[in-house]
Design a protein around this motif. Structure first.
Motif, PDB file in Angstrom:
ATOM      1  N   VAL B 214     -13.800 -17.205 -17.976  1.00  0.00           N
ATOM      2  CA  VAL B 214     -15.086 -16.558 -18.024  1.00  0.00           C
ATOM      3  C   VAL B 214     -15.386 -16.503 -19.073  1.00  0.00           C
ATOM      4  O   VAL B 214     -16.116 -16.604 -20.334  1.00  0.00           O
ATOM      5  CB  VAL B 214     -15.304 -15.781 -17.046  1.00  0.00           C
ATOM      6  N   GLY B 215     -13.823 -15.927 -19.594  1.00  0.00           N
ATOM      7  CA  GLY B 215     -14.386 -14.820 -21.009  1.00  0.00           C
ATOM      8  C   GLY B 215     -14.806 -15.994 -22.621  1.00  0.00           C
ATOM      9  O   GLY B 215     -14.908 -16.265 -23.269  1.00  0.00           O
ATOM     10  N   THR B 216     -13.761 -16.749 -21.876  1.00  0.00           N
ATOM     11  CA  THR B 216     -13.905 -17.886 -22.939  1.00  0.00           C
ATOM     12  C   THR B 216     -14.324 -19.567 -22.771  1.00  0.00           C
ATOM     13  O   THR B 216     -14.413 -20.162 -23.485  1.00  0.00           O
ATOM     14  CB  THR B 216     -12.064 -19.105 -23.145  1.00  0.00           C
ATOM     15  N   HIS B 217     -14.256 -20.192 -21.827  1.00  0.00           N
ATOM     16  CA  HIS B 217     -15.970 -20.715 -21.205  1.00  0.00           C
ATOM     17  C   HIS B 217     -17.060 -21.457 -22.400  1.00  0.00           C
ATOM     18  O   HIS B 217     -17.335 -19.924 -22.516  1.00  0.00           O
ATOM     19  CB  HIS B 217     -15.838 -20.569 -20.215  1.00  0.00           C
ATOM     20  N   PRO B 218     -16.751 -22.575 -23.090  1.00  0.00           N
ATOM     21  CA  PRO B 218     -18.072 -22.589 -23.499  1.00  0.00           C
ATOM     22  C   PRO B 218     -19.640 -21.979 -23.744  1.00  0.00           C
ATOM     23  O   PRO B 218     -20.397 -22.070 -24.413  1.00  0.00           O
ATOM     24  CB  PRO B 218     -17.488 -23.722 -24.703  1.00  0.00           C
ATOM     25  N   ASN B 219     -19.243 -22.384 -22.132  1.00  0.00           N
ATOM     26  CA  ASN B 219     -21.249 -22.857 -21.226  1.00  0.00           C
ATOM     27  C   ASN B 219     -21.303 -20.939 -20.907  1.00  0.00           C
ATOM     28  O   ASN B 219     -22.175 -20.986 -20.548  1.00  0.00           O
ATOM     29  CB  ASN B 219     -21.339 -23.545 -20.304  1.00  0.00           C
ATOM     30  N   ILE B 220     -20.170 -20.175 -21.026  1.00  0.00           N
ATOM     31  CA  ILE B 220     -20.198 -18.934 -20.507  1.00  0.00           C
ATOM     32  C   ILE B 220     -20.697 -17.756 -21.828  1.00  0.00           C
ATOM     33  O   ILE B 220     -19.758 -17.971 -22.533  1.00  0.00           O
ATOM     34  CB  ILE B 220     -20.066 -18.322 -19.423  1.00  0.00           C
ATOM     35  N   THR B 221     -22.050 -16.279 -21.646  1.00  0.00           N
ATOM     36  CA  THR B 221     -22.567 -15.842 -22.469  1.00  0.00           C
ATOM     37  C   THR B 221     -21.663 -14.251 -21.245  1.00  0.00           C
ATOM     38  O   THR B 221     -22.838 -14.689 -20.658  1.00  0.00           O
ATOM     39  CB  THR B 221     -23.920 -16.001 -23.398  1.00  0.00           C
ATOM     40  N   MET B 222     -20.595 -13.874 -21.753  1.00  0.00           N
ATOM     41  CA  MET B 222     -20.134 -12.339 -21.227  1.00  0.00           C
ATOM     42  C   MET B 222     -21.286 -11.062 -21.866  1.00  0.00           C
ATOM     43  O   MET B 222     -21.568 -11.115 -23.011  1.00  0.00           O
ATOM     44  CB  MET B 222     -19.414 -12.353 -20.901  1.00  0.00           C
ATOM     45  N   LEU B 223     -22.089 -10.654 -20.865  1.00  0.00           N
ATOM     46  CA  LEU B 223     -22.700  -9.429 -21.178  1.00  0.00           C
ATOM     47  C   LEU B 223     -22.178  -8.239 -20.596  1.00  0.00           C
ATOM     48  O   LEU B 223     -22.969  -8.531 -19.597  1.00  0.00           O
ATOM     49  CB  LEU B 223     -24.267 -10.155 -20.937  1.00  0.00           C
TER      50      LEU B 223
END
Lengths: 332, 683
Positions: B214-223
């Motif tokens: 999740v942390g590194t996925h290019p399509n995921i923005t973590m907030l």
């Protein structure tokens, strides 16, 4: 003008009413002279002497405009409704009683027997002989006396005869009466068209809130108070202050006189366009903004409304879907 | 109310379904059909048929054929609830060229055959229901669905395993994902566990790779360290406001070295991740494998924020990443769909005072035991009493704490039996202590679960069936001194028992998040009375909600184990991906609308809408319904005192006509035609 040069004929009649509608018509001030100038007043019991037989003698549809106020409480009211329907071109249900039953129709919550009991044997009236009105009575002189028959259920005018227009209000506001008189006169002169048959005349198309200047917010009511117990904020919506104001459900046209004066709208202009049951509408609206989800608290808040039937259906019971309470229907 | 002017021209077909024997067993369906054909002719019925299964292809084809050959302009199907087959029959009408909304499905199954036993009365009632449908359908209008585009981004609220699974599925599918998490790290409850039943995988070992993805996925923005504060818009076009709380750490500079956490002098009991058993610093990441790696400063407990001096973290930070001037940030996101995966709270066993939690030191909650047994936990996985050193020689594990108990929660929390078994195994494995499990019923229904139960039985754990009455330290008998005594009725042996143990573990149930109701309101969805979010259909649509574009996954919908949670996360993602693929969605045209001329702006309706679809125009003093947000529930329609709001498909005319149809006179008929009450009775 009519074909033979005579003025069109005007009539006004009161059935079960208080007389306020008549006063409201006179309250159009000098415009009453226009009525006189343009119409031949042929029948108006409050203003001139006339007998029912005079009306019966008139040709059918000879009265151009008849303002019929009052509800249908007894057989005399109904007979006059049929008679004036037959004799009139334009029959207007004038005022709240004729339109929707108004205060007289609140009697539909109870029985005629109970009404007579209150009227003839209550603490204010005691004839000592237990006499009640009798539709028929053989007088000792050898004549049969007749009184109109008292109905179990008060009806609106359009529940007994077809009506061309309805003009709401308790009573209709004088400026609205003036405007309607002007319009009819213009129409008689071919200068204007009459509204489509069945229309509500002398009123607006939305509700009292539209004409009310008070500030309005999203509504949440956590208590109801009566006007005599509080000093309302002069600028804020009365309903938001917990005062049961019927403005949101009531047809516009009165210029929001009551709320402007600090008193809640009581709903005399009746339901808004297309609404079949005024009381049910108002009740569901008020119930939907009660600010609680706890049944006991909701119960407590609603207990702040004294006499819900009389508050929500004050003017409309006769014209509502229910029309009457069970006691009125039941034949004892 | 007057009848529609076009009444004589309408040609209505009535179709009465047997539903096998579901309806035909209680209702004389042939009679109903014959009656409608013969006695409702004057109301426009030109054909009425009965059929074994109207929803079958043959049943649908029958309707289609009649529409084409008999020129039907309206269709009434008397069958099951519209929830089930309304769409089936609408689609059949559509195939035959009739606008689908000119079809009315009336229920003679749920509302008649299933609730009555008197066949004669049920048949008569069915006729009334059909008559209501016929009167109503005369007032139907052709409607067209509303089409709205779908924004490709998705918001996922909650970074537990449900949210993680959903995020990865959607991101792998090529669409952008925002994942909002309240805590400093994603991972959720699963990150707190040591082992997972029934396979005893290390929770961290299987979870942390997903977290890293999740942390590194290019399509995921973590907030993370963020919360959603506002949701506007509607399916396909949500505008979401997120409050990103100040971390006081510049994430561009921080390398996650954790020096700040070593140097921070302020130690605080960690009530969240360590369940109160361990400590953290005022600047912290909840655990070593936290994603993201960046710590946060807990302002309430930070010496600098409270007293104005310290700044130790700032002094020692090798990259100068500490920033005490950071402010909370408000971020606005555009998304097409939202998945709520906000999880659960543990039942607070303090609410059951006779179990002694919070009063008797060696009574532990399940979450405390998870931390106790976790190799990365406060005792490095050593199972010890509250003193931190003594190994227990006997342990009692109490099931159904706060679940299946009408004093607390009626529902079964699903995971507690397996959790209790897992604890029994871990205690046995690590300490060799005698273990008692106190259960009401053993519920080990999923794959490989019962085998695990057998295994724990064989390991020598003792099982006592009975709800524990009390846990006490008041010794009465010899051998009870200094122990916790579990008082229980052993319902298999039919006797009262007192069992002294060193340690008690309460297998506490799951509860909705304490703010679940507020969050549901924020997103415009509904909660059950318990507080779990309500799915659109309990069997056939378990991850959708009644609000279009809002999905639910994991324990937010109800208690469930990790496999089911992951399944729901994936299912919600599949639903969202399907929507994104379609690029637009057709919305049911059943909508409320406000007649602007009749609305006086009284504002009664303004805060009633469960979907926040009503907006008020201050300038014109009128209210308006946003058709894409409106779900057609009818609340405002009923509430509008001016009758200015009408609902397509549920107009006053339609509802009153249906009532008139239901109440028609002569429905039972002795040769006379049915007639409306108001036409027959002079009042």
């Amino acid at each position: 003008m009519s074909e033979n040069g005579a003025k069109p004929k005007f009539a006004m009649y009161w059935a079960a009413a208080c007389g306020g509608c008549e006063i409201a018509v006179l309250n159009i001030h000098e415009k009453i002279l226009d009525v006189d100038a343009n119409f031949d007043v042929v029948f108006w019991p409050v203003a001139m002497d006339a007998k029912y037989k005079d009306v019966e003698a008139m040709p059918d549809e000879s009265i151009t405009l008849c303002l019929f106020n009052g509800a249908i409480r007894n057989s005399e009211n109904e007979e006059m409704a049929h008679l004036l329907r037959r004799k009139s071109k334009i029959l207007v249900a004038f005022g709240s009683c004729a339109c929707e039953g108004c205060i007289p129709a609140l009697a539909n919550l109870t029985t005629p027997e109970a009404i007579f009991e209150a009227a003839y044997a209550g603490p204010t009236t005691d004839d000592g002989h237990d006499i009640r009105p009798q539709p028929e009575w053989a007088a000792p002189e050898g004549i049969m006396l007749h009184l109109p028959k008292f109905y179990r259920v008060v009806k609106t005018l359009d529940q007994v005869v077809p009506v061309d227009y309805t003009m709401p209000g308790c009573p209709p506001e004088s400026h609205q009466i003036g405007a309607v008189v002007d319009l009819v006169i213009k129409a008689l002169h071919g200068e204007a068209d009459l509204p489509p048959a069945g229309a509500v005349i002398g009123a607006g198309g939305s509700t009292v809130c539209d004409e009310c200047k008070r500030a309005r917010n999203e509504k949440k009511i956590n208590r109801f108070v009566r006007i005599q117990h509080v000093k309302p904020d002069p600028a804020l919506c009365l309903l938001e202050q917990g005062i049961l104001c019927s403005g949101p459900a009531t047809r516009s046209g009165c210029t929001a006189l009551c709320p402007a004066a600090g008193a809640p709208c009581v709903g005399c202009y009746g339901p808004a366009e297309g609404v079949l049951d005024y009381g049910a509408r108002l009740m569901s609206a008020v119930a939907s903004v009660i600010d609680s989800t706890q049944p006991e608290e909701i119960e407590r808040i609603l207990d702040g409304i004294p006499d819900p039937a009389g508050s929500f259906y004050r003017f409309n019971l006769g014209g509502s879907l229910l029309r009457a309470g069970k006691p009125a229907w039941s034949k004892q | 109310m007057t009848s529609p002017a076009n009444l004589p021209e309408e040609r209505i077909g009535v179709y009465v379904c047997h539903c096998g024997s579901n309806i035909a067993g209680t209702v004389d369906v042939e009679d109903v059909a014959q009656w409608a054909a013969g006695r409702l002719k004057h109301r426009g019925v030109v054909i009425a048929r009965d059929y074994k299964f109207m929803c079958s292809s043959l049943g649908q084809e029958m309707i289609e054929k009649d529409i084409k050959e008999l020129g039907l302009t309206r269709v009434v199907v008397a069958a099951c609830s519209p929830h089930l087959h309304e769409n089936t029959f609408r689609t059949a009408c559509k195939r035959a060229g009739l606008n689908p909304y000119l079809c009315e499905l009336v229920s003679i199954r749920e509302q008649v055959s299933w609730v009555h036993t008197d066949k004669v009365a049920a048949t008569e009632k069915s006729k009334a229901v059909v008559s209501g449908g016929v009167e109503r359908v005369l007032w139907h209008e052709p409607l067209e669905p509303l089409r709205v585009p779908i924004h490709p981004a998705t918001l996922i609220v909650g970074g537990g395993i449900a949210g993680i699974q959903a995020a990865l599925e959607i991101a792998d599918g090529g669409s952008p994902v925002y994942i909002v998490e309240r805590e400093p790290s994603i991972g959720g409850h699963m990150a707190q566990f040591d082992k997972t039943f029934p396979t005893l995988d290390c929770a961290a070992c299987i979870l942390t790779p997903r977290m890293v993805s999740v942390g590194t996925h290019p399509n995921i923005t973590m907030l993370t360290w963020s919360e959603v504060t506002k949701v506007d818009g509607y399916v396909g076009n949500f505008t979401v406001t997120v409050c990103k709380k100040a971390r006081y750490v510049n994430t561009d500079l921080c390398n996650g070295c954790a020096v700040c956490q070593d140097k921070c002098p302020k130690k605080i009991v960690d009530e969240v991740f360590e369940a109160g058993l361990g400590y953290r610093k005022a600047i912290y990441t909840p655990f070593a494998q936290a994603v993201p790696k960046f710590p946060v400063i807990d302002r309430e407990n930070c010496t600098y924020f409270q007293k104005g001096t310290c700044r130790a973290c700032e002094k020692f930070c090798p990259t100068g990443a500490i920033d005490f001037n950071q402010q909370d940030e408000t971020i606005t996101l555009q998304v097409g769909n939202i998945i709520l995966a906000t999880g659960y709270d543990l039942f607070d066993p303090r609410r059951i005072p006779h179990y002694g939690y919070g009063r008797l030191a060696n009574v532990f909650t399940s979450l405390e035991f998870e931390r106790l047994s976790n190799a990365a936990g406060p005792t490095n996985g050593k199972i010890v009493l509250r003193d931190g050193v003594t190994e227990p020689k006997s342990v009692g594990i109490i099931h159904c704490v706060g679940s299946r108990d009408r004093n607390y929660n009626n529902y079964c929390s699903v995971i507690c039996c397996m959790q209790g078994l897992k604890f029994a195994h871990l205690v046995k494995e690590r300490t060799g202590a005698t273990v008692f499990n106190f259960y009401i019923d053993m519920r080990t229904a999923a794959k490989a679960y019962d085998e695990f139960y057998q295994r724990v039985l064989e390991e020598g754990t003792l099982f006592i069936r009975g709800r524990v009455a009390e846990v006490t330290d008041a010794a009465r008998l010899h051998g009870e001194e200094g122990k916790l005594i579990i008082q229980v009725e052993d319902t298999l042996a039919s006797k009262q028992r007192r069992i002294p143990v060193d340690m008690v573990i309460l297998s506490a149930g799951l509860q909705p998040r304490r703010d679940a109701k507020a969050v549901a309101k924020l997103f415009g969805i509904s909660c059950s009375a318990d507080g779990w979010y309500i799915e659109k259909h309990p069997k056939l649509d378990p991850v959708a909600t009644m609000t279009e574009g809002i999905f639910i996954a994991g324990c937010v919908q109800g208690p469930k184990d990790i496999p089911s949670t992951v399944v729901q996360g994936a299912a919600a993602a599949a639903r969202v991906l399907g929507r994104i693929q379609q690029k637009e969605i057709a919305l049911e045209p059943v909508r409320a609308s406000i007649n602007q001329d009749r609305c006086s702006g009284c504002r009664i309706c303004n805060n009633l809408c469960p979907y926040s679809a009503i907006l008020f125009h201050e300038d014109r003093m009128v209210s308006e319904v946003n058709p894409a947000l409106c779900q057609g529930c009818g609340t405002c329609v009923a509430a509008c005192p001016a009758g200015a709001i009408s609902g397509t498909g549920f107009s006053n005319e339609q509802i009153l006509a249906q009532l008139e149809g239901l109440l028609m006179l002569n429905l039972d008929g002795d040769g006379r035609m049915p007639v409306k009450v108001r036409e027959a009775v002079a009042i």
